[in-house]
Design a protein around this motif. Structure first.
Motif, mmCIF file in Angstrom:
data_model
loop_
_atom_site.group_PDB
_atom_site.id
_atom_site.type_symbol
_atom_site.label_atom_id
_atom_site.label_comp_id
_atom_site.label_asym_id
_atom_site.label_seq_id
_atom_site.Cartn_x
_atom_site.Cartn_y
_atom_site.Cartn_z
ATOM 1 N N GLN A 229 3.645 -13.542 9.282
ATOM 2 C CA GLN A 229 4.378 -12.364 8.981
ATOM 3 C C GLN A 229 4.341 -12.150 7.288
ATOM 4 O OE1 GLN A 229 8.875 -13.260 8.668
ATOM 5 N NE2 GLN A 229 9.059 -10.923 9.668
ATOM 6 N N ARG A 230 4.514 -13.405 6.742
ATOM 7 C CA ARG A 230 4.239 -13.275 5.249
ATOM 8 C C ARG A 230 2.963 -12.939 4.894
ATOM 9 N NH1 ARG A 230 7.815 -14.887 1.095
ATOM 10 N NH2 ARG A 230 9.087 -14.581 3.123
ATOM 11 N N SER A 231 1.783 -13.267 5.748
ATOM 12 C CA SER A 231 0.436 -12.909 5.224
ATOM 13 C C SER A 231 0.511 -11.261 5.335
ATOM 14 C CB SER A 231 -0.545 -13.522 6.182
ATOM 15 O OG SER A 231 -0.631 -14.933 6.045
ATOM 16 N N ARG A 232 0.903 -10.641 6.369
ATOM 17 C CA ARG A 232 0.882 -9.132 6.462
ATOM 18 C C ARG A 232 1.693 -8.693 5.356
ATOM 19 N NH1 ARG A 232 4.440 -6.036 8.613
ATOM 20 N NH2 ARG A 232 5.669 -7.630 9.718
ATOM 21 N N TRP A 233 2.969 -9.215 5.148
ATOM 22 C CA TRP A 233 3.756 -8.648 3.845
ATOM 23 C C TRP A 233 2.737 -8.557 2.853
ATOM 24 C CZ3 TRP A 233 8.864 -11.303 4.544
ATOM 25 C CH2 TRP A 233 9.571 -10.681 5.780
ATOM 26 N N LEU A 234 2.078 -9.736 2.294
ATOM 27 C CA LEU A 234 1.426 -9.961 0.936
ATOM 28 C C LEU A 234 0.037 -9.046 1.098
ATOM 29 C CD1 LEU A 234 1.756 -13.543 0.660
ATOM 30 C CD2 LEU A 234 2.866 -11.797 -0.893
ATOM 31 N N LYS A 235 -0.439 -8.778 2.388
ATOM 32 C CA LYS A 235 -1.581 -7.883 2.621
ATOM 33 C C LYS A 235 -1.412 -6.280 2.287
ATOM 34 C CE LYS A 235 -3.473 -7.256 6.628
ATOM 35 N NZ LYS A 235 -4.413 -7.494 7.781
ATOM 36 N N GLY A 236 -0.114 -6.089 2.931
ATOM 37 C CA GLY A 236 0.284 -4.693 2.504
ATOM 38 C C GLY A 236 0.559 -4.519 0.914
ATOM 39 N N TRP A 237 1.010 -5.607 0.262
ATOM 40 C CA TRP A 237 1.521 -5.400 -1.065
ATOM 41 C C TRP A 237 0.106 -5.168 -1.790
ATOM 42 C CZ3 TRP A 237 6.123 -7.492 -3.936
ATOM 43 C CH2 TRP A 237 7.090 -6.957 -3.287
ATOM 44 N N MET A 238 -0.852 -6.006 -1.418
ATOM 45 C CA MET A 238 -2.347 -5.916 -2.038
ATOM 46 C C MET A 238 -2.958 -4.469 -1.797
ATOM 47 S SD MET A 238 -4.074 -9.529 -0.788
ATOM 48 C CE MET A 238 -2.931 -11.290 -1.561
ATOM 49 N N GLN A 239 -2.778 -4.015 -0.656
ATOM 50 C CA GLN A 239 -2.964 -2.515 -0.400
ATOM 51 C C GLN A 239 -2.394 -1.687 -1.198
ATOM 52 O OE1 GLN A 239 -2.012 -2.528 3.951
ATOM 53 N NE2 GLN A 239 -4.209 -2.351 4.230
ATOM 54 N N THR A 240 -0.913 -1.968 -1.401
ATOM 55 C CA THR A 240 -0.132 -0.919 -2.246
ATOM 56 C C THR A 240 -0.732 -0.831 -3.616
ATOM 57 O OG1 THR A 240 1.656 -1.161 -0.704
ATOM 58 C CG2 THR A 240 2.060 -0.434 -3.152
ATOM 59 N N TYR A 241 -1.129 -2.062 -4.303
ATOM 60 C CA TYR A 241 -1.475 -2.387 -5.508
ATOM 61 C C TYR A 241 -2.818 -1.667 -5.743
ATOM 62 C CZ TYR A 241 -2.346 -4.573 -9.951
ATOM 63 O OH TYR A 241 -2.700 -4.670 -11.505
ATOM 64 N N LEU A 242 -3.870 -1.905 -4.765
ATOM 65 C CA LEU A 242 -5.057 -1.192 -4.795
ATOM 66 C C LEU A 242 -5.306 0.246 -4.762
ATOM 67 C CD1 LEU A 242 -7.308 -3.765 -2.612
ATOM 68 C CD2 LEU A 242 -7.349 -3.413 -5.290
ATOM 69 N N VAL A 243 -4.262 0.820 -4.039
ATOM 70 C CA VAL A 243 -4.043 2.236 -3.924
ATOM 71 C C VAL A 243 -3.899 3.022 -5.176
ATOM 72 C CG1 VAL A 243 -2.835 4.035 -2.725
ATOM 73 C CG2 VAL A 243 -3.780 2.254 -1.258
ATOM 74 N N ARG A 244 -2.769 2.261 -6.059
ATOM 75 C CA ARG A 244 -2.428 2.794 -6.983
ATOM 76 C C ARG A 244 -3.138 2.469 -8.400
ATOM 77 N NH1 ARG A 244 0.791 3.007 -3.498
ATOM 78 N NH2 ARG A 244 2.348 4.741 -3.462
ATOM 79 N N MET A 245 -3.998 1.452 -8.298
ATOM 80 C CA MET A 245 -4.781 1.263 -9.276
ATOM 81 C C MET A 245 -6.146 1.725 -9.117
ATOM 82 S SD MET A 245 -2.899 -0.253 -11.428
ATOM 83 C CE MET A 245 -4.089 -0.832 -12.648
#
Length: 660
Positions: A492-508
């Motif tokens: 569960q935590r890996s999925r959450w963190l992967k999604g946050w990484m996706q969110t960061y990359l999309v905006r950067m």
């Protein structure tokens, strides 16, 4: 032609003929209001009593509820489980001499169905059925309102026959599968490509990232000391920024934004509220959720509940059908397609949502009974630019073990301190994924959820801010089952963190655009809440190593730039970060009345190491399988049997339900 045409010969065709000369008045929301239809509904109810499909007591009870809610009698009967919508509308058609069409046995002509008109079909709850001698025949849940809509839309005469909501729902899912699946998967990418995580990095971005990485490696080899100090400085800044944010949240987060009284609207004035519940392999806990939804302090006749199921998940589909749920529950089956994610399922189901507001609940949720009323009051009080309200999340099994106690500390700090603090400061909010309440029109306007982001909630929170909308918080919590097993917690935590990484990359990918859309404060908040947290999760184990190396293996050197000084700085940063996290966790837990967590809070360094392990696992998946959704197992808590027993004890079998 079907049986409906034979029945039509017995009635007056002018009663269901739509044309340009009909009056142009429309009924709000394309549903019957209580006034104009009350007499007809009562007559239909009496006919159902006479036919033995409804008891006099059931009719009397529905009339009493209608007096309080102002909803149509038909809706009260169906939502109360007294009668099936199919039976009510068939009896209504017989009473009026109007043809009734069973679309499941006599489906519409596929050649008449236009994908471009799907939004109209969903909104008006109608479908074109047959065409004869140039006259188009529609099947509709509300023929009178549909006649007016068709007259305004086409200006051509049409026949309108009666059908039931389930017929429309089933037929649309059967005939528009490909079209709706494509929209659920790709609408955001086509409409707002800069906001989509479908393609995280372009070839240009990949080439640039590779070049920067090679240069950094070359500098590290040539100047290892300088490179280590630079990395150390960035990591220290991330820790300090997060610590400061946590201290700020303790200071102002407990000063919750004002929430209006929970009953600012009467039952008659309450709007239709849609509830989306995405489910996948959740047969075990489904009774707990549906019991909680039936306990909501909100008129059942004004609830539009969608259980969103995945094609092929027969166990959960069968479990939902066996629960004998009342008629305001509907089953939406999402066709199998990639990506198989919760946001894609929510997008698919959102097309069917009819409410002014919509909320998402997870399978293991137990929302507080007053949450919907509080949300309506808050939306009313805080203006039309308030797009979303996040309810606080808490765990009913927080005492179960070491993991659940740390989960409780973490959620208390996030939902009772951090999110309220960000809102008071006017900053973007990473949403919590469940118990998120939206204005339906705004949610659709911003493109709904990103089906390729595995932590779609955080992304949507920033996207709402970019579009100029606000987010608020509620006080009525939702209880959840905390993941109490380490392998499940890591997934569960890996999925959450992967999604946050996706969110960061999309905006950067386009930082200047993100800076412009988020604003200076929002961009800085994004860098701290998302960027600094990810960086600290990845590098903080090295702080342990560097501090230990400096103290244990380096000769005493008190110079300001010596290894011991650097180790002392790193240890100080760690102490500051842990102090802020522990204090915010205990402050949030204290506000929730969770006692006895002080000693567990002191073991937070070990908990953070688990987060770091999950972060590296997430980083590996980001490269190898970025859109893979790791399922979180539910129903593992030792308390689940007690909640199941309560749900089954309180649930009453309904003779007329979606299982029929």
């Amino acid at each position: 032609m079907g049986a409906g045409d034979r029945v039509a010969q017995d009635g007056d065709e002018s009663e269901w003929m739509a044309g340009p000369d009909r009056p142009a008045h429309l009924y709000p929301g394309f549903q019957d209001t209580a006034g104009p239809f009350a007499g007809k509904d009562v007559a239909t109810g009496r006919q159902l009593v006479a036919s033995g499909l409804l008891s006099p007591d059931q009719l009397a009870g529905a009339l009493r509820r209608q007096e309080a809610s102002g909803a149509p009698l038909r809706t009260e009967l169906v939502s109360g489980g007294a009668v099936r919508a199919f039976d009510f509308h068939r009896a209504e058609a017989a009473l009026e001499g109007r043809p009734f069409v069973n679309l499941m046995t006599d489906p519409p002509d596929p050649a008449l169905l236009e994908p471009d008109d799907l939004a109209f079909y969903l909104q008006a709850q109608c479908l074109p059925w047959r065409q004869r001698d140039g006259t188009l025949t529609f099947a509709a849940v509300n023929p009178s309102a549909t006649m007016d809509l068709l007259a305004e839309k086409t200006g051509n005469p049409s026949l309108v026959y009666q059908t039931s909501p389930l017929d429309i729902l089933w037929s649309i899912q059967a005939h528009f599968t490909d079209h709706m699946t494509d929209a659920a998967c790709h609408a955001l990418d086509r409409t707002f490509p800069a906001a989509s995580a479908k393609y995280l990095l372009s070839n240009t971005h990949k080439a640039g990232l590779a070049s920067v990485t090679l240069i950094a490696l070359a500098i590290s080899v040539a100047f290892p000391g300088a490179a280590l100090l630079t990395l150390n400085a960035f990591a220290a800044f991330a820790f300090i920024a997060l610590a400061c944010l946590r201290f700020v949240s303790i200071w102002i987060g407990r000063k919750q934004p004002h929430t209006p009284p929970a009953r600012s609207r009467s039952d008659r004035a309450l709007p239709l509220y849609s509830i989306l519940v995405p489910l996948f392999r959740e047969a075990e806990v489904l009774p707990i959720l549906t019991d909680a939804l039936q306990r909501l302090d909100y008129p059942a006749s004004k609830l539009d509940i969608k259980l969103v199921l995945e094609e092929g998940d027969e166990a959960t589909i069968d479990a939902a059908r066996q629960l004998a749920l009342p008629g305001h529950f509907e089953l939406i089956v999402v066709p199998g397609s990639a990506p198989t994610t919760k946001p894609k399922a929510c997008n698919y189901a959102l097309a069917f949502a009819r409410g002014d507001f919509v909320v998402v609940y997870d399978a293991e949720d137990i929302p507080g009974p007053g949450q919907l009323r509080e949300a309506v009051a808050a939306f009313d009080a805080q203006g039309p630019d308030l797009a979303c309200l996040q309810a606080p999340l808490a765990y009913y099994n927080w005492r179960e073990n070491w993991l659940t106690r740390h989960f409780a500390l973490e959620y208390a700090a996030i939902f009772d301190l951090l999110l309220p603090a960000l809102i008071r400061l006017g900053q973007p909010v990473p949403l919590g994924g469940t118990s998120t309440h939206f204005r339906t029109s705004i949610l659709r306007r911003v493109g709904a959820w990103d089906p390729f982001n595995v932590t779609e909630d955080a992304d949507l929170g920033f996207r709402l801010h970019e579009a100029g909308f606000r987010t608020g918080v509620l006080r009525t919590p939702t209880l959840e089952e905390a993941n109490c097993v380490l392998p499940g917690w890591v997934r569960q935590r890996s999925r959450w963190l992967k999604g946050w990484m996706q969110t960061y990359l999309v905006r950067m990918r386009h930082p200047r655009r993100s800076f412009r859309e988020l604003g200076a404060g929002g961009f800085f908040t994004f860098q701290v809440v998302i960027g600094a947290f990810l960086l600290s999760a990845l590098v903080h184990p090295f702080f342990y190593a560097m501090a230990a190396y400096g103290f244990l293996f380096v000769p005493l050197d008190l110079s300001l730039n010596g290894p011991l000084a650097l180790a002392t700085i790193n240890l100080s940063v760690l102490v500051l970060g842990f102090s802020a996290a522990i204090l915010s966790g205990l402050a949030g837990a204290g506000a929730r009345g969770l006692n006895g967590l002080a000693l567990h809070a002191l073991t937070m360094p070990a908990y953070w190491l688990l987060i770091s392990f999950s972060a590296y696992r997430a980083l590996f998946q980001l490269v190898t399988d970025p859109h893979y959704w790791e399922k979180t197992p539910h129903g593992l808590s030792a308390l689940v049997p007690d909640y199941l027993a309560r749900a089954r004890r309180k649930s009453k079998p309904l003779p007329n339900s979606i299982a029929s």
